[in-house]
Design a protein around this motif. Sequence first.
Motif: not given
Length: 270
Positions: A163-169
Amino acid sequence: MSNQLDGIEQKDIIKRVTGKVTKLWEPKTFTGPKGEFVIQGGDIEIDGNTYGLKFFNNTQEQSIKGNVITLSSVRGKHGLTGVSLEHESYEGKNGKVDRDIIKVTATGKIEFDQPSEEPARVAYSATPKSIVTDNPEKAIDEIVELHRYINSLVRHAYKDLDDEETLRSYVSSVFIEANRKGIRYSRRKVEEPKVEEPKVVEPDPLDWASAIVPSGSQKGKKLAEIGIPALTKLYQYYLEKGFTTPFAKCVEKAAEDLNLDSPEVDDIPY
């Protein structure tokens, strides 16, 4: 259940909900199968009802306590994620606790009721710190390098998470925490201590007997050990080449001390 949460069941994703944070405790770090994670608990009042509030890897400052906030889920490639309705049951100090909670993961979006007075979020103090430097380019370079390093490290640690959004967060949370603790990153390598090569002691013509033959069939032997015939050949060789090196001067001195003749050179040992 509050009007905003009508129709929401346990484990359901909440698109958007607004409430007032009434309690917020200090975050705690735990270790699970995929590494460390941070949980920060509290209470939130929504439409007159009090719910538990839990932030997972989404640490907030104590300054949000008493503020009205809006929690929203974010759409990614796996659909909406970030805010959900959960339930918890445990034995507390005053007996058993059995209640619904609002769970906010790293992808959850947090907005404040009054953006112009939004309290500082995630690891920053309410009062911005002024940093004075006479080399802003270097300071910015270090910030960028730190972010790149953390980005690489987080993606390696959570390589099973797609999950790219989770990784960025996660990257954002670690980066902010590193800055709060004053951690800096630099590509400059620590210089290894230089190993000094042993100094070459040039042979002394006055001590020609101890001079070591540098090459040829007698290599490694002292001039005193090679015998008169071999020493004579060396002498003949350097008569033609010249006594220009420290070893050659030792051969010249040996020939002088031993009164060596100088016949024509018929067999150069090199």
